[in-house]
Design an enzyme around this catalytic site. Structure first.
Site, PDB file in Angstrom:
ATOM      1  N   ARG A 187      48.015  24.925  21.230  1.00 18.73           N
ATOM      2  CA  ARG A 187      48.085  26.637  21.575  1.00 18.73           C
ATOM      3  C   ARG A 187      48.702  26.351  23.042  1.00 18.73           C
ATOM      4  O   ARG A 187      48.297  25.984  23.846  1.00 18.73           O
ATOM      5  CB  ARG A 187      46.437  26.521  21.798  1.00 18.73           C
ATOM      6  CG  ARG A 187      45.026  26.511  20.656  1.00 18.73           C
ATOM      7  CD  ARG A 187      44.735  26.590  20.810  1.00 18.73           C
ATOM      8  NE  ARG A 187      43.679  26.433  19.529  1.00 18.73           N
ATOM      9  CZ  ARG A 187      42.261  25.603  19.778  1.00 18.73           C
ATOM     10  NH1 ARG A 187      41.498  26.466  20.710  1.00 18.73           N
ATOM     11  NH2 ARG A 187      41.977  24.888  18.977  1.00 18.73           N
ATOM     12  N   ARG A 241      47.925  28.426  26.869  1.00 16.39           N
ATOM     13  CA  ARG A 241      46.158  29.049  27.340  1.00 16.39           C
ATOM     14  C   ARG A 241      46.537  29.453  27.943  1.00 16.39           C
ATOM     15  O   ARG A 241      47.441  28.455  29.630  1.00 16.39           O
ATOM     16  CB  ARG A 241      45.457  27.173  27.226  1.00 16.39           C
ATOM     17  CG  ARG A 241      45.524  26.893  25.910  1.00 16.39           C
ATOM     18  CD  ARG A 241      44.160  25.247  26.526  1.00 16.39           C
ATOM     19  NE  ARG A 241      43.788  24.791  25.163  1.00 16.39           N
ATOM     20  CZ  ARG A 241      42.735  24.538  25.242  1.00 16.39           C
ATOM     21  NH1 ARG A 241      41.663  25.004  25.471  1.00 16.39           N
ATOM     22  NH2 ARG A 241      42.715  24.274  23.716  1.00 16.39           N
ATOM     23  N   HIS A 279      48.989  24.551  28.235  1.00 19.57           N
ATOM     24  CA  HIS A 279      49.255  24.206  27.037  1.00 19.57           C
ATOM     25  C   HIS A 279      48.586  23.060  26.044  1.00 19.57           C
ATOM     26  O   HIS A 279      48.428  21.625  27.013  1.00 19.57           O
ATOM     27  CB  HIS A 279      50.893  24.840  26.392  1.00 19.57           C
ATOM     28  CG  HIS A 279      52.022  23.239  26.241  1.00 19.57           C
ATOM     29  ND1 HIS A 279      51.407  21.857  25.218  1.00 19.57           N
ATOM     30  CD2 HIS A 279      52.118  22.524  27.133  1.00 19.57           C
ATOM     31  CE1 HIS A 279      52.261  20.395  26.440  1.00 19.57           C
ATOM     32  NE2 HIS A 279      52.471  21.936  26.930  1.00 19.57           N
ATOM     33  N   CYS A 280      48.534  22.552  25.504  1.00 17.90           N
ATOM     34  CA  CYS A 280      47.589  21.394  24.904  1.00 17.90           C
ATOM     35  C   CYS A 280      48.372  21.225  23.495  1.00 17.90           C
ATOM     36  O   CYS A 280      49.336  21.433  23.079  1.00 17.90           O
ATOM     37  CB  CYS A 280      45.988  21.371  24.139  1.00 17.90           C
ATOM     38  SG  CYS A 280      45.545  22.736  23.586  1.00 17.90           S
ATOM     39  N   VAL A 281      47.489  20.126  23.018  1.00 11.28           N
ATOM     40  CA  VAL A 281      48.479  20.050  21.311  1.00 11.28           C
ATOM     41  C   VAL A 281      48.775  21.152  20.812  1.00 11.28           C
ATOM     42  O   VAL A 281      49.834  20.667  19.926  1.00 11.28           O
ATOM     43  CB  VAL A 281      47.787  19.093  20.760  1.00 11.28           C
ATOM     44  CG1 VAL A 281      48.208  18.628  19.534  1.00 11.28           C
ATOM     45  CG2 VAL A 281      46.789  18.351  20.916  1.00 11.28           C
TER      46      VAL A 281
END
Ligand SMILES: OC[C@H]1O[C@H](O[C@H]2O[C@H](CO)[C@@H](O)[C@H](O)[C@H]2O)[C@H](O)[C@@H](O)[C@@H]1O
Length: 468
Positions: free
Chosen positions: A28, A30, A24-26
């Site tokens: 989302r 993924r 995951h990022c900030v």
């Protein structure tokens, strides 16, 4: 955490068996999915936690929102048994689906994302220093510290803390880049700091220097200059260092690695950096900077229109962080960036379009709540919830936001608005803009706030009328 909703997300992306890896990022989740055809997009986007989903860069991305995404990811890891190690795996798995250019852009973004918090903090602190030292903010013709002189050193310490990340930027980039290229991050820090060693002539003093110090290597003259504010030298040097380290590790027996790998890799990369990599990439970096500055000088309105308008679509792809490299190069060479102020206005515009939907769709309770919270998030610099949760779903708010952002981009670019650093995007961004540009930046903010709001509202009403 709503465990059932997380289960539904896993099901909707084709089940646990379809997930090759996930991270995951900030904002989302993924996924690298084995078969993206198995995704039930409608089912996925009907889950309350999900603000939107799409496929980009070889990844299937599910927008959840800042703060919540970490919890959803943790729950999903517990539920499916996908290990934390999959963070690297997903990048590799997804990278298989990219062409070389996409892969290069993604690599650059991956290098700059981890250093973003340090840079944004620097921008925010520079903002505080701006307020204390900028003339005409509280007093005509004078700065706050001119009137209250006791505060001068206080501002000076804030400034020192703020610009540390920039003074030692190659150290930060070296750490992140060597890590990305598969080498030891610690060596990356040493390499980066070596390029800004105090024994070297500071690059920022190069132009004004009466005499450039040199080394004489058996007849070869090498300039003894640092690479402060430069991005390319440390990027390429990090690549060479990491690859050399990997090469040596594979060939040298374990018992001798500690004694040999790092010293050889660092020594060779160090010499190469000062003799070849540094001077060549320094020249290339300056050419790129001159090119970008030249375009914006020659046709500022077009530059503003394109960057202001296209930044939000770039965020959809997740590739927007690639431009941090250009921002940092501009800050290092011309003392500020004219690109990032447009980023901040684009954030505001997305927030305003989402906010307008709260009034345009008064009867849709779920949308109303989402419009407000996602607008606030965008106004504070994080736009994915507004874009994927509201604006892209209805399309016209997204278009309204792009129009507002492009107009605001033109206005501030025509007046040459610059920021000494990248700061917190959205409404707090003015803090990180050079104070002499505040007036015109506030006009840009006004445009980014009002135009998308009004356009979205009008378009919503026009559509409703047509439907009747
Ligand atoms: O993908 C997350 C967000 O990335 C950008 O914002 C972040 O980086 C900006 C610098 O490029 C910084 O000013 C901002 O405070 C950060 O949140 C992008 O501008 C956002 O739209 C996006 O949500």
């Amino acid at each position: 955490m709503d465990r059932q909703a997380v289960e539904q997300i896993v099901e909707a992306v084709g089940g646990k068996e379809n997930i090759a890896a996930a991270t995951h990022c900030v904002t989302r989740l993924r996924f690298a999915l084995k078969d993206e055809g198995k995704v039930d997009k409608e089912k996925l986007e009907n889950i309350d936690l999900v603000k939107g989903s799409f496929s980009a860069n070889g990844q299937y991305q599910v927008v959840i929102g800042q703060g919540l995404v970490d919890k959803v990811y943790a729950e999903m890891v517990a539920l499916t048994g996908i290990g934390e190690a999959s963070k690297e795996e997903i990048k590799d798995a997804a990278a298989q689906n990219l062409n070389p250019l996409q892969r290069a852009i993604k690599t650059l973004a991956d290098i700059f994302i981890p250093i973003l918090p340090a840079i944004v903090t620097a921008g925010l602190l520079m903002g505080i220093n701006n307020i204390l030292t900028g003339k005409d903010i509280f007093f005509e013709g004078q700065a706050f510290i001119d009137v209250y002189t006791g505060w001068a050193d206080f501002a000076s310490i804030i400034n020192l803390i703020a610009n540390t990340a920039f003074v030692f930027l190659p150290g930060l980039i070296g750490w992140s880049a060597v890590n990305k290229f598969g080498g030891s991050p610690l060596l990356g820090i040493v390499l980066g700091l070596m390029l800004v060693h105090p024994d070297l002539l500071n690059a920022w003093g190069y132009g004004a220097a009466k005499e450039i110090p040199t080394w004489n290597l058996f007849g070869l003259t090498v300039e003894k200059v640092g690479y402060q504010g430069q991005v390319l030298p440390v990027l390429l040097a990090s690549y060479v260092l990491a690859k050399m380290e990997i090469f040596l590790r594979k060939r040298i027996p374990d018992a001798f690695q500690l004694l040999t790998v790092a010293p050889i890799a660092l020594l060779l990369t160090g010499f190469l950096s000062f003799i070849l990599i540094g001077p060549i990439t320094f020249a290339i970096g300056n050419l790129i900077t001159d090119g970008v500055v030249g375009i914006f000088d020659a046709v500022p309105a077009i530059g503003g229109l394109i960057y202001g308008g296209l930044y939000a679509p770039l965020v959809i792809t997740g590739m927007h962080h690639t431009f941090l490299a250009v921002d940092l190069q501009l800050i290092g060479t011309i003392g500020g960036t004219f690109l990032w102020p447009m980023v901040a206005l684009s954030n505001i515009a997305q927030g305003s379009a989402a906010f307008a939907m709260m009034f345009a769709e008064k009867d849709n309770e779920k949308l109303k709540g989402l419009s407000l919270t996602s607008a606030i998030s965008a106004w504070l610099g994080i736009t994915e919830p507004a874009m994927f949760g509201v604006n892209l779903r209805y399309k016209y708010p997204f278009i309204a936001a792009i129009i507002g952002s492009a107009i605001a981009g033109i206005v501030i670019t025509l007046r040459g608005v610059m920021a000494p650093s990248i700061g917190v995007g959205g409404l707090p961004a003015f803090l990180s803009i050079f104070t002499e540009f505040w007036g015109v930046f506030f006009i840009g903010m006004g445009i980014a706030l009002v135009v998308p709001f009004v356009l979205t509202f009008i378009m919503a009403k026009t559509r409703k009328k047509k439907e009747v």
